[in-house]
Design an enzyme around this catalytic site. Structure first.
Site, PDB file in Angstrom:
ATOM      1  N   ASP A 110       5.538  13.379  12.554  1.00 21.20           N
ATOM      2  CA  ASP A 110       5.707  13.214  11.106  1.00 21.20           C
ATOM      3  C   ASP A 110       4.380  13.496  10.390  1.00 21.20           C
ATOM      4  O   ASP A 110       3.935  12.729   9.550  1.00 21.20           O
ATOM      5  CB  ASP A 110       6.203  11.807  10.779  1.00 21.20           C
ATOM      6  CG  ASP A 110       6.826  11.726   9.376  1.00 21.20           C
ATOM      7  OD1 ASP A 110       7.169  12.785   8.814  1.00 21.20           O
ATOM      8  OD2 ASP A 110       6.959  10.616   8.846  1.00 21.20           O
ATOM      9  N   LYS A 142       1.922  -3.304   8.785  1.00 21.58           N
ATOM     10  CA  LYS A 142       3.135  -2.493   8.625  1.00 21.58           C
ATOM     11  C   LYS A 142       4.372  -3.258   9.098  1.00 21.58           C
ATOM     12  O   LYS A 142       4.462  -3.672  10.257  1.00 21.58           O
ATOM     13  CB  LYS A 142       3.015  -1.190   9.408  1.00 21.58           C
ATOM     14  CG  LYS A 142       4.255  -0.302   9.276  1.00 21.58           C
ATOM     15  CD  LYS A 142       4.073   0.999  10.016  1.00 21.58           C
ATOM     16  CE  LYS A 142       5.337   1.846   9.912  1.00 21.58           C
ATOM     17  NZ  LYS A 142       5.234   3.116  10.635  1.00 21.58           N
ATOM     18  N   LEU A 161       0.824  -1.212   0.000  1.00 20.71           N
ATOM     19  CA  LEU A 161       0.000   0.000   0.000  1.00 20.71           C
ATOM     20  C   LEU A 161       0.854   1.256   0.000  1.00 20.71           C
ATOM     21  O   LEU A 161       0.440   2.299  -0.495  1.00 20.71           O
ATOM     22  CB  LEU A 161      -0.915   0.005   1.234  1.00 20.71           C
ATOM     23  CG  LEU A 161      -1.947  -1.123   1.319  1.00 20.71           C
ATOM     24  CD1 LEU A 161      -2.640  -1.088   2.679  1.00 20.71           C
ATOM     25  CD2 LEU A 161      -2.967  -0.986   0.202  1.00 20.71           C
ATOM     26  N   GLY A 162       2.040   1.161   0.567  1.00 17.06           N
ATOM     27  CA  GLY A 162       2.916   2.323   0.623  1.00 17.06           C
ATOM     28  C   GLY A 162       4.229   1.987   1.303  1.00 17.06           C
ATOM     29  O   GLY A 162       4.337   1.013   2.055  1.00 17.06           O
ATOM     30  N   GLN A 163       5.231   2.793   1.003  1.00 18.93           N
ATOM     31  CA  GLN A 163       6.550   2.624   1.606  1.00 18.93           C
ATOM     32  C   GLN A 163       7.057   3.980   2.065  1.00 18.93           C
ATOM     33  O   GLN A 163       6.837   4.993   1.392  1.00 18.93           O
ATOM     34  CB  GLN A 163       7.535   2.023   0.600  1.00 18.93           C
ATOM     35  CG  GLN A 163       7.202   0.587   0.202  1.00 18.93           C
ATOM     36  CD  GLN A 163       8.127   0.055  -0.878  1.00 18.93           C
ATOM     37  OE1 GLN A 163       8.119   0.558  -1.994  1.00 18.93           O
ATOM     38  NE2 GLN A 163       8.912  -0.957  -0.546  1.00 18.93           N
ATOM     39  N   GLY A 164       7.707   3.999   3.226  1.00 19.19           N
ATOM     40  CA  GLY A 164       8.209   5.265   3.747  1.00 19.19           C
ATOM     41  C   GLY A 164       9.419   5.048   4.626  1.00 19.19           C
ATOM     42  O   GLY A 164       9.985   3.945   4.692  1.00 19.19           O
ATOM     43  N   GLY A 185       8.932   2.197   7.287  1.00 22.19           N
ATOM     44  CA  GLY A 185       8.628   0.820   6.936  1.00 22.19           C
ATOM     45  C   GLY A 185       7.750   0.698   5.706  1.00 22.19           C
ATOM     46  O   GLY A 185       7.493   1.676   4.999  1.00 22.19           O
ATOM     47  N   THR A 186       7.279  -0.539   5.451  1.00 23.14           N
ATOM     48  CA  THR A 186       6.421  -0.845   4.307  1.00 23.14           C
ATOM     49  C   THR A 186       5.073  -1.332   4.809  1.00 23.14           C
ATOM     50  O   THR A 186       5.001  -2.107   5.764  1.00 23.14           O
ATOM     51  CB  THR A 186       7.066  -1.942   3.430  1.00 23.14           C
ATOM     52  OG1 THR A 186       8.361  -1.498   3.018  1.00 23.14           O
ATOM     53  CG2 THR A 186       6.225  -2.214   2.193  1.00 23.14           C
ATOM     54  N   VAL A 187       3.998  -0.884   4.156  1.00 24.60           N
ATOM     55  CA  VAL A 187       2.638  -1.259   4.573  1.00 24.60           C
ATOM     56  C   VAL A 187       2.009  -2.143   3.498  1.00 24.60           C
ATOM     57  O   VAL A 187       2.028  -1.807   2.309  1.00 24.60           O
ATOM     58  CB  VAL A 187       1.764  -0.013   4.806  1.00 24.60           C
ATOM     59  CG1 VAL A 187       0.365  -0.423   5.264  1.00 24.60           C
ATOM     60  CG2 VAL A 187       2.401   0.913   5.837  1.00 24.60           C
TER      61      VAL A 187
END
Length: 413
Positions: free
Chosen positions: A209, A112, A90-93, A96-98
């Site tokens: 954040d 996550k 779903l997303g990476q930041g 971490g990765t979701v």
């Protein structure tokens, strides 16, 4: 005699083959059993290493339901995410990765996989997780549970289906899906969530954040603040803490960046950047823009001071709002973006001001525009009308509503 010898040889061969097969099967089962035991011990090691026993103590010592957060097994989450299939990302930041997961009861969740955590901070991690699990606010993503059987803990959140605020503001094809009314409501909902974290959560939580990527929208465009990987708890006897700087460039509080002093006002600054994004449709930081325009916050404040903010406001915002609305909201964003922390409003003040704006200013302008339309007997342009009304009456109404909203906010908290 010859037949007897042949039969004996065949018999011995069969015995040998059978023994070999039995030996192979036995060896396989021994290896499998050893592997399974090793995995079990590894899971146990990670579970204890990640604070599993401490978490169980927290849960058992709580009054009320013991299942405040669910402790998932590594196998449950591996199955839920199709072995962390890349198609489920779903997303990476930075934290971490979701992945999207589907539980056996068909519930959709977001799993996550965090990055390596400092083992010396395990107790704080568990404390934060327990506190986050108790947050019950309609505009904060709910933490459902965790898995501690992996080297790095896995967190399980409710799944929010409609992407990020960043996606809706900046991605081509979605830039104009949010009306001015939606944008002002989303801003108010983010402010409400952060005010809750700062003023109602015990101990208070600094998100650290806040950015449009960490604001999710559901199918009704209701706001959900997410990603508490960088969040910090503030001890009851302190208003700020000294910590290593963490956050996202473009949203990072400049005073926190220079002094390492983190406070609730750091979230206020980041919120101000998100509000500027909602107003301008511009990204917080872009090296594709001229040097003086790369940092949205600095450029935004500069234009507000020069009374030239219309230069970068998004066209849709300009068309759907009035001068009075724009002046009020851009001034609020400027105050949030003040370089000096002490001169920024609190998130509770921002929440009350945005609620007043939505409940008084927006309906009043719409009502006056409709009234003018009736008196004139012809349609009027709602987006460009400059309505004149009794300012003293409006001031009185606004003050009364401010008091009412403050009482409501206090009662709600």
């Amino acid at each position: 005699m010859f037949n007897v010898l042949v039969i004996n040889e065949i018999y011995l061969a069969v015995i040998g083959i059978s023994s070999g097969i039995i030996f192979l099967i036995g060896g396989f089962w021994l290896h499998w059993g050893f592997h399974k035991r090793r995995l079990y011990k590894l899971k146990e090691k990670f579970f204890q290493q990640n604070g599993g026993l401490l978490l169980k103590q927290h849960l058992s010592s709580r009054n009320g339901p013991t299942e405040v957060i669910k402790i998932f097994t590594v196998d449950e989450l591996r199955k839920a995410t199709d072995n962390y299939n890349v198609d489920r990302i779903l997303g990476q930041g930075g934290n971490g990765t979701v992945y999207k997961g589907i539980l056996p009861d068909d519930r959709e969740v977001a799993v996550k996989k965090s990055k390596i955590i400092d083992q010396s901070q395990v107790e704080q991690f568990i404390n934060e997780m327990v506190i986050l699990s108790q947050i019950n606010h309609r505009n904060v993503v709910k933490l459902l549970g965790c898995c501690l059987e992996t080297e790095v803990p896995l967190l399980v959140y409710e799944f929010i289906s409609n992407g990020t605020l960043f996606h809706h503001i900046h991605n081509e094809g979605h830039k104009f899906t949010l009306s001015w009314e939606d944008r002002s409501r989303i801003a108010a909902e983010i402010a409400s969530a952060l005010a809750y974290l700062h003023s109602t959560a015990s101990p208070p939580i600094i998100h650290r954040d806040v950015k449009s990527v960490n604001v999710l929208l559901d199918n009704n465009y209701t706001t959900k603040v997410s990603d508490f990987g960088a969040s910090k708890l503030i001890p009851s006897d302190q208003t700020q803490i000294t910590t290593l700087v963490q956050g996202t460039l473009g949203y990072l509080d400049p005073e926190y960046f220079h002094t390492n002093q983190l406070s609730e006002k750091s979230d206020v600054y980041s919120f101000g950047v998100v509000l500027a994004e909602l107003l301008t449709g511009r990204q917080a930081l872009s090296f594709d823009r001229p040097e003086e325009e790369r940092n949205l916050a600095r450029h935004f404040v500069s234009l507000v001071k020069e009374n030239n903010i219309h230069k970068i406001l998004e066209e849709q915002v300009m068309h759907e709002s009035s001068e009075d609305q724009l002046q009020e909201v851009t001034e609020l964003a400027k105050r949030c973006l003040n370089v000096n922390q002490e001169e920024r409003p609190t998130m509770k003040e921002v929440e009350i001001e945005l609620e007043r704006f939505r409940r008084v200013v927006l309906p009043m302008i719409e009502h006056d525009s409709q009234e003018a339309e009736c008196l004139l007997g012809e349609p009027s342009d709602l987006h460009h009308s400059n309505v004149i009304y009794d300012s003293s009456m409006n001031d009185h109404l606004a003050v009364s509503l401010d008091s009412a909203l403050e009482m409501i906010a206090q009662n709600r908290c």
